[in-house]
Design a protein around this motif. Structure first.
Motif, PDB file in Angstrom:
ATOM      1  N   UNK A  86       0.839  -1.198   0.000  1.00  0.00           N
ATOM      2  CA  UNK A  86       0.000   0.000   0.000  1.00  0.00           C
ATOM      3  C   UNK A  86       0.872   1.245   0.000  1.00  0.00           C
ATOM      4  N   UNK A  87       0.438   2.249  -0.723  1.00  0.00           N
ATOM      5  CA  UNK A  87       1.176   3.510  -0.750  1.00  0.00           C
ATOM      6  C   UNK A  87       1.119   4.169   0.625  1.00  0.00           C
ATOM      7  N   UNK A  88       2.280   4.622   1.100  1.00  0.00           N
ATOM      8  CA  UNK A  88       2.371   5.270   2.401  1.00  0.00           C
ATOM      9  C   UNK A  88       2.853   6.710   2.209  1.00  0.00           C
ATOM     10  N   UNK A  89       2.008   7.665   2.498  1.00  0.00           N
ATOM     11  CA  UNK A  89       2.385   9.066   2.342  1.00  0.00           C
ATOM     12  C   UNK A  89       3.286   9.500   3.486  1.00  0.00           C
ATOM     13  N   UNK A  90       4.400  10.154   3.142  1.00  0.00           N
ATOM     14  CA  UNK A  90       5.301  10.664   4.167  1.00  0.00           C
ATOM     15  C   UNK A  90       4.664  11.855   4.870  1.00  0.00           C
ATOM     16  N   UNK A  91       5.012  12.041   6.120  1.00  0.00           N
ATOM     17  CA  UNK A  91       4.476  13.139   6.904  1.00  0.00           C
ATOM     18  C   UNK A  91       5.520  14.241   7.058  1.00  0.00           C
ATOM     19  N   UNK A  92       5.109  15.512   7.038  1.00  0.00           N
ATOM     20  CA  UNK A  92       6.063  16.605   7.248  1.00  0.00           C
ATOM     21  C   UNK A  92       6.614  16.570   8.663  1.00  0.00           C
ATOM     22  N   UNK A  93       7.806  17.125   8.821  1.00  0.00           N
ATOM     23  CA  UNK A  93       8.432  17.176  10.138  1.00  0.00           C
ATOM     24  C   UNK A  93       7.786  18.256  10.993  1.00  0.00           C
ATOM     25  N   UNK A  94       7.643  17.959  12.266  1.00  0.00           N
ATOM     26  CA  UNK A  94       7.144  18.964  13.196  1.00  0.00           C
ATOM     27  C   UNK A  94       8.275  19.940  13.541  1.00  0.00           C
ATOM     28  N   UNK A  95       7.931  21.024  14.222  1.00  0.00           N
ATOM     29  CA  UNK A  95       8.944  21.987  14.616  1.00  0.00           C
ATOM     30  C   UNK A  95      10.006  21.386  15.517  1.00  0.00           C
ATOM     31  N   UNK A  96       9.599  20.560  16.471  1.00  0.00           N
ATOM     32  CA  UNK A  96      10.569  19.927  17.374  1.00  0.00           C
ATOM     33  C   UNK A  96      11.433  18.919  16.637  1.00  0.00           C
ATOM     34  N   UNK A  97      10.858  18.203  15.686  1.00  0.00           N
ATOM     35  CA  UNK A  97      11.641  17.247  14.905  1.00  0.00           C
ATOM     36  C   UNK A  97      12.701  17.970  14.076  1.00  0.00           C
ATOM     37  N   UNK A  98      12.357  19.105  13.506  1.00  0.00           N
ATOM     38  CA  UNK A  98      13.336  19.864  12.730  1.00  0.00           C
ATOM     39  C   UNK A  98      14.489  20.339  13.609  1.00  0.00           C
ATOM     40  N   UNK A  99      14.182  20.772  14.827  1.00  0.00           N
ATOM     41  CA  UNK A  99      15.232  21.212  15.745  1.00  0.00           C
ATOM     42  C   UNK A  99      16.138  20.052  16.144  1.00  0.00           C
ATOM     43  N   UNK A 100      15.539  18.907  16.465  1.00  0.00           N
ATOM     44  CA  UNK A 100      16.329  17.724  16.811  1.00  0.00           C
ATOM     45  C   UNK A 100      17.212  17.301  15.642  1.00  0.00           C
ATOM     46  N   UNK A 101      16.650  17.351  14.429  1.00  0.00           N
ATOM     47  CA  UNK A 101      17.405  16.940  13.249  1.00  0.00           C
ATOM     48  C   UNK A 101      18.603  17.852  13.028  1.00  0.00           C
ATOM     49  N   UNK A 102      18.406  19.156  13.173  1.00  0.00           N
ATOM     50  CA  UNK A 102      19.500  20.095  13.015  1.00  0.00           C
ATOM     51  C   UNK A 102      20.609  19.824  14.028  1.00  0.00           C
ATOM     52  N   UNK A 103      20.216  19.575  15.277  1.00  0.00           N
ATOM     53  CA  UNK A 103      21.196  19.312  16.330  1.00  0.00           C
ATOM     54  C   UNK A 103      21.954  18.017  16.059  1.00  0.00           C
ATOM     55  N   UNK A 104      21.240  17.003  15.621  1.00  0.00           N
ATOM     56  CA  UNK A 104      21.870  15.706  15.360  1.00  0.00           C
ATOM     57  C   UNK A 104      22.850  15.799  14.187  1.00  0.00           C
ATOM     58  N   UNK A 105      22.430  16.414  13.097  1.00  0.00           N
ATOM     59  CA  UNK A 105      23.298  16.513  11.928  1.00  0.00           C
ATOM     60  C   UNK A 105      24.545  17.336  12.224  1.00  0.00           C
ATOM     61  N   UNK A 106      24.408  18.332  13.077  1.00  0.00           N
ATOM     62  CA  UNK A 106      25.571  19.138  13.450  1.00  0.00           C
ATOM     63  C   UNK A 106      26.610  18.290  14.183  1.00  0.00           C
ATOM     64  N   UNK A 107      26.153  17.362  15.023  1.00  0.00           N
ATOM     65  CA  UNK A 107      27.067  16.529  15.803  1.00  0.00           C
ATOM     66  C   UNK A 107      27.838  15.536  14.937  1.00  0.00           C
ATOM     67  N   UNK A 108      27.231  15.045  13.867  1.00  0.00           N
ATOM     68  CA  UNK A 108      27.870  13.981  13.086  1.00  0.00           C
ATOM     69  C   UNK A 108      28.561  14.510  11.828  1.00  0.00           C
ATOM     70  N   UNK A 109      28.598  15.829  11.659  1.00  0.00           N
ATOM     71  CA  UNK A 109      29.159  16.456  10.461  1.00  0.00           C
ATOM     72  C   UNK A 109      30.687  16.435  10.516  1.00  0.00           C
ATOM     73  N   UNK A 110      31.288  15.280  10.152  1.00  0.00           N
ATOM     74  CA  UNK A 110      32.744  15.149  10.125  1.00  0.00           C
ATOM     75  C   UNK A 110      33.121  13.827   9.466  1.00  0.00           C
ATOM     76  N   UNK A 111      34.402  13.494   9.463  1.00  0.00           N
ATOM     77  CA  UNK A 111      34.890  12.241   8.896  1.00  0.00           C
ATOM     78  C   UNK A 111      34.937  11.159   9.977  1.00  0.00           C
TER      79      UNK A 111
END
Length: 263
Positions: free
Chosen positions: A36-61
């Protein structure tokens, strides 16, 4: 968080490299239909903040290793083919709106190197993979300041046979995620998502490699139609260690599992 997301998150909180071949995917366990087709859901405001924080931590080699298990054979006679590799992973961001994961993988057993990678985009409040448009939408299972779990679905068609077909015998071209497509795809065995060659071509290549390798794997038999893959990626930061679990379900059954451990 939807029930399916909870189930995926719970599954990965206890996931290890040990797997049970052809076990049911969380979608099937939750009573859902993988076709069955599954529609993706937009990120909430808190999810966007968590994502930004997480990506900042792992941004390296990163440097580390991976262990990959592929399920081969039938459901009643399954075995696990295990491959251990060494990794050099570069994670690079463009102001953390675009994140590139670029890995150089070395297989000491085969004495071969190859590249793997993907891109994540934040666009129109969605998290997207390998495309900035809606076709790149992925289902986010969980986001925290130290973890990202997401699901990618895609359909792999069986390659067309080499012999010509009569117009009346040609199959109907189907969209990527039609509803109830399983009625058109009888008895499909789970396969590894990276295997896309026809059976005869696969046999030829394996014969060519037989003199160089002692661990050749049984060829995967294809059935008409194709395979609907669910690929779950769990990226987590634990202290100074980055772990990436990649689990692939084919038509609702576990086909392969891989664990990356990097520092």
């Amino acid at each position: 968080m939807p029930a399916l997301s909870v189930l995926f998150a719970a599954f990965f909180s206890s996931h290890s490299v040990a797997v049970e071949c052809y076990s049911e995917s969380p979608t099937v366990i939750a009573g859902g239909n993988v076709f069955d087709y599954q529609a993706a859901q937009p990120l909430s405001g808190s999810e966007r903040k968590h994502l930004q924080a997480f990506l900042k931590k792992i941004d390296r080699d990163w440097q580390g290793s991976a262990s990959r298990i592929v399920c081969v054979g039938s459901e009643t006679n399954a075995r696990q083919a295990i491959r251990n590799t060494e990794l050099a992973l570069e994670i690079e961001s463009d102001h953390r709106r675009e994140m590139t994961f670029r890995a150089e993988v070395y297989d000491p057993q085969r004495r071969a190197s190859y590249n793997e990678g993907f891109r994540l985009y934040q666009s129109d409040n969605f998290l997207r993979m390998d495309s900035r448009g809606p076709d790149g939408n992925i289902e986010v299972m969980n986001i925290t300041a130290n973890e990202l779990v997401f699901l990618q679905r895609y359909f792999v068609r069986k390659p067309k046979p080499p012999e010509p077909e009569k117009p009346e015998d040609k199959p109907t071209i189907l969209p990527i995620f039609p509803d109830m497509i399983e009625n058109l795809l009888p008895s499909i065995q789970p396969v590894d998502e990276v295997t896309t060659l026809p059976v005869e071509e696969e046999k030829r290549k394996k014969r060519e490699k037989s003199d160089r390798e002692d661990d050749s794997e049984p060829e995967v038999e294809y059935s008409p139609g194709g395979v609907l893959n669910e690929v779950v990626r769990h990226i987590s930061l634990k202290g100074r260690t980055l772990e990436i679990d990649i689990t692939v379900y084919a038509n609702g059954y576990l086909a392969s599992s891989e664990k990356w451990q990097l520092r």
